[in-house]
Design an enzyme around this catalytic site. Structure first.
Site, PDB file in Angstrom:
ATOM      1  N   GLY A 182      45.132 -11.957  16.444  1.00 58.56           N
ATOM      2  CA  GLY A 182      45.849 -13.202  16.156  1.00 58.56           C
ATOM      3  C   GLY A 182      44.997 -14.220  15.412  1.00 58.56           C
ATOM      4  N   ARG A 183      43.785 -14.454  15.892  1.00 59.60           N
ATOM      5  CA  ARG A 183      42.947 -15.493  15.274  1.00 59.60           C
ATOM      6  C   ARG A 183      42.281 -15.037  13.969  1.00 59.60           C
ATOM      7  NH1 ARG A 183      41.508 -13.852  20.134  1.00 59.60           N
ATOM      8  NH2 ARG A 183      39.546 -12.745  20.452  1.00 59.60           N
ATOM      9  N   HIS A 241      33.127 -43.366  13.097  1.00 62.12           N
ATOM     10  CA  HIS A 241      33.554 -44.591  13.770  1.00 62.12           C
ATOM     11  C   HIS A 241      34.075 -44.293  15.167  1.00 62.12           C
ATOM     12  CE1 HIS A 241      33.043 -46.928  10.089  1.00 62.12           C
ATOM     13  NE2 HIS A 241      33.359 -45.786   9.509  1.00 62.12           N
ATOM     14  N   GLU A 250      37.922 -18.507  21.650  1.00 60.26           N
ATOM     15  CA  GLU A 250      38.760 -17.419  22.169  1.00 60.26           C
ATOM     16  C   GLU A 250      38.044 -16.079  21.952  1.00 60.26           C
ATOM     17  OE1 GLU A 250      42.923 -16.174  20.756  1.00 60.26           O
ATOM     18  OE2 GLU A 250      43.423 -17.539  22.367  1.00 60.26           O
ATOM     19  N   LYS A 259      49.372 -18.037  31.944  1.00 57.80           N
ATOM     20  CA  LYS A 259      50.714 -17.626  31.489  1.00 57.80           C
ATOM     21  C   LYS A 259      51.518 -17.059  32.655  1.00 57.80           C
ATOM     22  CE  LYS A 259      49.592 -16.259  26.696  1.00 57.80           C
ATOM     23  NZ  LYS A 259      49.501 -15.154  25.748  1.00 57.80           N
ATOM     24  N   LYS A 296      52.762 -12.557  16.560  1.00 60.49           N
ATOM     25  CA  LYS A 296      52.340 -11.157  16.523  1.00 60.49           C
ATOM     26  C   LYS A 296      53.168 -10.335  17.516  1.00 60.49           C
ATOM     27  CE  LYS A 296      48.361  -8.177  17.307  1.00 60.49           C
ATOM     28  NZ  LYS A 296      46.918  -8.032  17.493  1.00 60.49           N
ATOM     29  N   GLU A 302      56.176 -20.291  24.033  1.00 60.92           N
ATOM     30  CA  GLU A 302      56.409 -21.514  23.263  1.00 60.92           C
ATOM     31  C   GLU A 302      57.164 -21.205  21.964  1.00 60.92           C
ATOM     32  OE1 GLU A 302      53.568 -20.409  24.464  1.00 60.92           O
ATOM     33  OE2 GLU A 302      52.191 -22.019  25.041  1.00 60.92           O
TER      34      GLU A 302
END
Ligand code: F6P
Length: 546
Positions: free
Chosen positions: A259-260, A376, A345, A516, A202, A208
């Site tokens: 963003g999400r 399991h 978030e 950050k 965005k 990253e």
């Protein structure tokens, strides 16, 4: 519009009183015994999704008070403000209009620009798909999405979930981590002449993503890749920075898309490439159907509202700290990770929208793995551990995956049996959580594997299940673009409901900033070794790392 925060309402006090009187001791066996109509009353049909809330720790009075709470907090008005484009993200001065991205042409705010961008993206999608898998240079066989958080988790969750619909000539890869292993392991598998890199961000500043994009570009050039303009596209709101990177083909969206909440926008490009235009539109239509349900269904039948209210009851009154999401559909294996960002978030905040400290708990921890795998691993704790963790089962009536080649009748029968096995497992776990097993029942069983050196009573105690552990079952007929769109929109609105009642801004994420900023300071120190001014623990660790 100012509405009282949940803790300043009469309904909140009534819920507190109800908790003391009955709510603490809600017992599922008793609730079913007292109310033969419980399954019907608590079965809610929303578009594409049926929800069975009968095994939840909700009784009639709890629901009554929770609905009062929604009314007192002006939930309907807050919802309308969200969907109408009000500035609900007050700390960033923005609307949160993900619903506009899936509104039909001519409807909803910003319709013209939304559909213009969508048309342009889908035209590109069809162009790529037409020759996908071909052997001529420039014909695409592999799509590598480079993005993180909201620019990764949606496509990464949806593409495998809809595997049955994916273009057979295309492979999809998702690279997000700063750890170069993530990118390297993908680059090993692809050929620059047939790879399309989608740089998804965005802001186009995320550390990253920018690092992975640069390394991918270097690899492309080092391995004979020639046409960056053809093999690199960007999905971003920051066209300028994408152009500075050398990308000319950009699919844009707007600051009012969080963003999400962005898989419906250009960030969904890998989804559209995998499914094709009509399926992408079907996914949007499924989400829109859920939007309409949220906007119009009466509160008592409004599934996102009921689930958001249940979340508040569980978190603030019953004291449950986490929820476990278990999709009994292997394609949905990334759904828990997707929901982690969506819920935590959005609602992991300690102050209300005006900055006032919150005197109550907010977001629960969302976690999970697909069934049956989780059975399991961590189900032991869900059944017999000391914490009560509500479990969300996601069951799918009809299996949906790409079959391996052409199926013989014998293979078909075996795969059908496996699907029944999957469903029976999900049903059994919900049953076991609810009913448990008493010590008396355990005593009556013969247990050939138990140690003869231990008293049968002690063995029985180990084999006792407390039961009365709540669960929710969500049922889809099939995982299709439409039903998945509806399911994701359901979770978005549910998250909004609890956030709105808690009075928080579910659309910012200041909590990711501090780390950050500190990282920016530490990065050069790893090379220089300069630890001046650092705390002792960080300084010592830098010394060790060097
Ligand atoms: O660090 C959190 C975050 O800002 C998320 O909210 C967002 O989805 C992600 O980073 C990626 O951001 P961008 O799309 O700008 O690269």
């Amino acid at each position: 519009m100012a509405f009282p925060r949940c803790d300043r309402t009469l309904a909140w006090s009534a819920l507190g009183g109800h908790l003391q009187a009955h709510g603490r001791d809600l017992n599922l066996r008793q609730l079913f015994a007292d109310d033969p109509d419980r399954v019907r009353r608590l079965g809610i049909q929303a578009p594409e999704v049926f929800a069975d809330l009968s095994r939840s720790h909700l009784d009639v009075a709890t629901l009554h008070h929770l609905l009062d709470l929604a009314r007192e907090c002006g939930l309907a008005e807050q919802r309308d403000a969200l969907m109408g484009g009000d500035v609900v993200n007050v700390t960033e001065g923005r609307a949160a209009l993900h619903t506009a991205l899936r509104a039909p042409r001519g409807q909803g705010p910003h319709s013209e620009q939304v559909h213009e961008a969508l048309d342009r993206m889908l035209a590109f999608v069809e162009e790529v798909r037409q020759t996908a898998g071909g052997s001529m240079p420039g014909q695409i066989s592999d799509v590598v999405n480079i993005g993180i958080g909201g620019s990764d988790l949606g496509p990464q969750m949806v593409v495998p979930a809809l595997d049955a619909f994916v273009h057979p000539g295309l492979n999809f890869h998702f690279v997000s981590n700063a750890d170069g292993q993530d990118l390297a392991s993908v680059l090993r598998k692809v050929n620059p002449a047939h790879t399309l890199f989608v740089i998804a961000s965005k802001t186009f500043t995320t550390q990253e993503t920018m690092a992975n994009a640069q390394t991918a570009r270097q690899w492309f050039l080092d391995h004979g890749g020639q046409d960056i303009a053809r093999h690199f596209v960007a999905t971003t709101t920051n066209v300028k920075l994408a152009a500075d990177f050398g990308i000319t083909q950009t699919f844009g969206f707007w600051d009012w898309v969080g963003g999400r909440f962005s898989m419906w926008s250009a960030i969904g490009l890998p989804i559209a490439l995998s499914l094709g235009s009509s399926n992408f539109l079907a996914m949007l239509a499924g989400a829109h159907a859920m939007d309409e349900h949220f906007a119009q269904a009466p509160l008592e039948q409004n599934l996102p509202t009921l689930l958001g209210l249940m979340d508040i009851w569980y978190r603030n009154f019953k004291g449950y700290t986490s929820r476990c999401v278990v999709p009994y559909h292997h394609g949905l294996r990334r759904l828990p990770a997707y929901l982690q960002q969506l819920v935590m978030e959005s609602n992991g905040k300690g102050v209300d929208a005006q900055g006032g400290p919150l005197p109550f708990a907010t977001s629960d921890v969302v976690w999970g793995e697909p069934g049956t795998n989780g059975q399991h691993a961590f189900f032991q704790m869900l059944h017999q551990g000391t914490d009560v963790i509500p479990v969300e089962f996601l069951l799918v009536k009809q299996a949906s995956y790409r079959a391996p080649g052409s199926l013989t009748p014998a293979m078909r029968t075996l795969l059908n049996e496996q699907h029944h096995m999957l469903l029976a497992n999900g049903l059994a776990q919900a049953q076991a959580l609810m009913w448990g097993k008493s010590a008396d029942e355990a005593m009556r069983e013969s247990v050939p594997t138990a140690s003869p050196d231990m008293a049968p009573e002690a063995i029985a105690r180990h084999r006792t299940f407390p039961g009365n552990r709540p669960s929710l079952t969500l049922l889809l007929d099939e995982v299709t673009p439409r039903s998945l769109g509806a399911l994701v929109a359901l979770y978005e609105h549910r998250t909004f409901v609890s956030g709105a009642l808690w009075g928080i801004n579910s659309f910012d994420q200041w909590g990711v900033e501090l780390g950050k900023a500190l990282c920016k300071d530490l990065l050069p120190r790893l090379s220089s070794g300069d630890t001046s001014g650092l705390d002792a623990a960080t300084a010592a660790m830098i010394a060790r790392l060097r």
